[in-house]
Design a protein around this motif. Structure first.
Motif, PDB file in Angstrom:
ATOM      1  N   ALA A  92      47.242  37.756  32.560  1.00 56.80           N
ATOM      2  CA  ALA A  92      45.866  38.149  32.676  1.00 56.80           C
ATOM      3  C   ALA A  92      45.565  36.834  33.400  1.00 56.80           C
ATOM      4  O   ALA A  92      44.440  37.039  34.553  1.00 56.80           O
ATOM      5  N   GLY A  93      45.653  35.909  32.991  1.00 57.82           N
ATOM      6  CA  GLY A  93      44.698  34.402  33.658  1.00 57.82           C
ATOM      7  C   GLY A  93      45.411  34.358  34.936  1.00 57.82           C
ATOM      8  O   GLY A  93      44.256  34.152  36.042  1.00 57.82           O
ATOM      9  N   VAL A  94      46.798  33.974  35.252  1.00 58.45           N
ATOM     10  CA  VAL A  94      47.071  34.111  36.297  1.00 58.45           C
ATOM     11  C   VAL A  94      46.659  35.552  37.373  1.00 58.45           C
ATOM     12  O   VAL A  94      46.376  34.566  39.304  1.00 58.45           O
ATOM     13  N   TYR A  95      46.606  36.347  36.767  1.00 59.54           N
ATOM     14  CA  TYR A  95      46.055  36.629  37.627  1.00 59.54           C
ATOM     15  C   TYR A  95      44.463  37.094  38.168  1.00 59.54           C
ATOM     16  O   TYR A  95      44.310  37.411  39.674  1.00 59.54           O
ATOM     17  N   SER A  96      43.547  35.973  37.607  1.00 63.48           N
ATOM     18  CA  SER A  96      42.459  36.426  38.090  1.00 63.48           C
ATOM     19  C   SER A  96      42.517  34.863  39.163  1.00 63.48           C
ATOM     20  O   SER A  96      41.634  34.902  40.288  1.00 63.48           O
ATOM     21  N   ASP A  97      43.746  34.269  39.045  1.00 65.53           N
ATOM     22  CA  ASP A  97      43.223  33.339  40.618  1.00 65.53           C
ATOM     23  C   ASP A  97      43.663  33.675  41.347  1.00 65.53           C
ATOM     24  O   ASP A  97      43.263  33.565  42.416  1.00 65.53           O
ATOM     25  N   LEU A  98      45.009  34.781  41.557  1.00 70.04           N
ATOM     26  CA  LEU A  98      44.720  35.493  42.208  1.00 70.04           C
ATOM     27  C   LEU A  98      43.925  36.779  43.082  1.00 70.04           C
ATOM     28  O   LEU A  98      43.879  36.329  44.264  1.00 70.04           O
ATOM     29  N   ALA A 110      45.146  42.442  42.821  1.00 66.53           N
ATOM     30  CA  ALA A 110      46.226  41.458  41.547  1.00 66.53           C
ATOM     31  C   ALA A 110      44.915  42.657  40.895  1.00 66.53           C
ATOM     32  O   ALA A 110      44.854  41.798  39.929  1.00 66.53           O
ATOM     33  N   ALA A 111      43.312  42.203  41.313  1.00 71.15           N
ATOM     34  CA  ALA A 111      42.036  42.972  40.923  1.00 71.15           C
ATOM     35  C   ALA A 111      43.117  44.223  39.167  1.00 71.15           C
ATOM     36  O   ALA A 111      42.516  44.003  38.174  1.00 71.15           O
ATOM     37  N   ALA A 112      43.982  45.022  40.415  1.00 71.56           N
ATOM     38  CA  ALA A 112      43.729  46.530  39.389  1.00 71.56           C
ATOM     39  C   ALA A 112      45.302  45.620  38.206  1.00 71.56           C
ATOM     40  O   ALA A 112      45.220  46.179  36.797  1.00 71.56           O
ATOM     41  N   ALA A 113      46.417  44.509  37.918  1.00 71.75           N
ATOM     42  CA  ALA A 113      46.749  43.915  37.863  1.00 71.75           C
ATOM     43  C   ALA A 113      46.253  43.177  36.496  1.00 71.75           C
ATOM     44  O   ALA A 113      46.285  42.962  35.213  1.00 71.75           O
ATOM     45  N   LEU A 114      44.949  42.563  36.736  1.00 70.72           N
ATOM     46  CA  LEU A 114      44.291  41.973  35.587  1.00 70.72           C
ATOM     47  C   LEU A 114      43.287  42.628  34.831  1.00 70.72           C
ATOM     48  O   LEU A 114      43.822  42.678  33.868  1.00 70.72           O
TER      49      LEU A 114
END
Length: 138
Positions: A92-98, A110-114
């Protein structure tokens, strides 16, 4: 951080999550094995999609490491459940960066993955965090 840098970081996290779920699946109790398998398959699919994304952004996808250091020993089902929650928090942390670095369809993906990682973390942990993807930065 550029979208390419953030996508590479997400790819590296997905590689680690796939590895980590191998450990989770081997140690988690029978009652949660299907959940671990579904998460493993989800991370594999995200990993494969990110490889394509990195190429589309002009990069060479980061390769998986031969092995990954786990944050703690995983000798039993309870530790496997804790590991699964940690893996999801990290993803979740790296997807928030994306999400912050990308735009258009990549940002939406990326939001869906987060969101998926945050939901899985809640299921594994049994509780939520206020800002998924940002908790480990506090």
């Amino acid at each position: 951080m550029t979208a390419l840098d953030a996508a590479q970081a997400a790819l590296a996290a997905e590689h680690a999550a796939v590895y980590g779920y191998g450990v989770v699946g081997a140690r988690v109790g029978e009652a949660r094995r299907a959940e671990a398998t579904a998460a493993y398959e989800g991370h594999r699919a995200r990993r494969d999609a990110l490889r394509r994304t990195v190429r589309d952004l002009g990069g060479e996808p980061v390769a998986a490491a031969a092995g990954y250091a786990l944050p703690f020993a995983v000798p039993d089902p309870a530790a496997a459940v804790r590991l699964a929650a940690v893996l999801e928090d990290r993803v979740a942390g790296v997807y928030s960066d994306l999400v912050r670095s990308a735009d258009g369809p990549l940002r939406k993906e990326a939001a869906a993955a987060l969101r998926e990682a945050a939901v899985r973390a809640v299921r594994w942990r049994g509780s939520d965090v206020t800002f998924p993807g940002l908790a480990e930065r506090a």
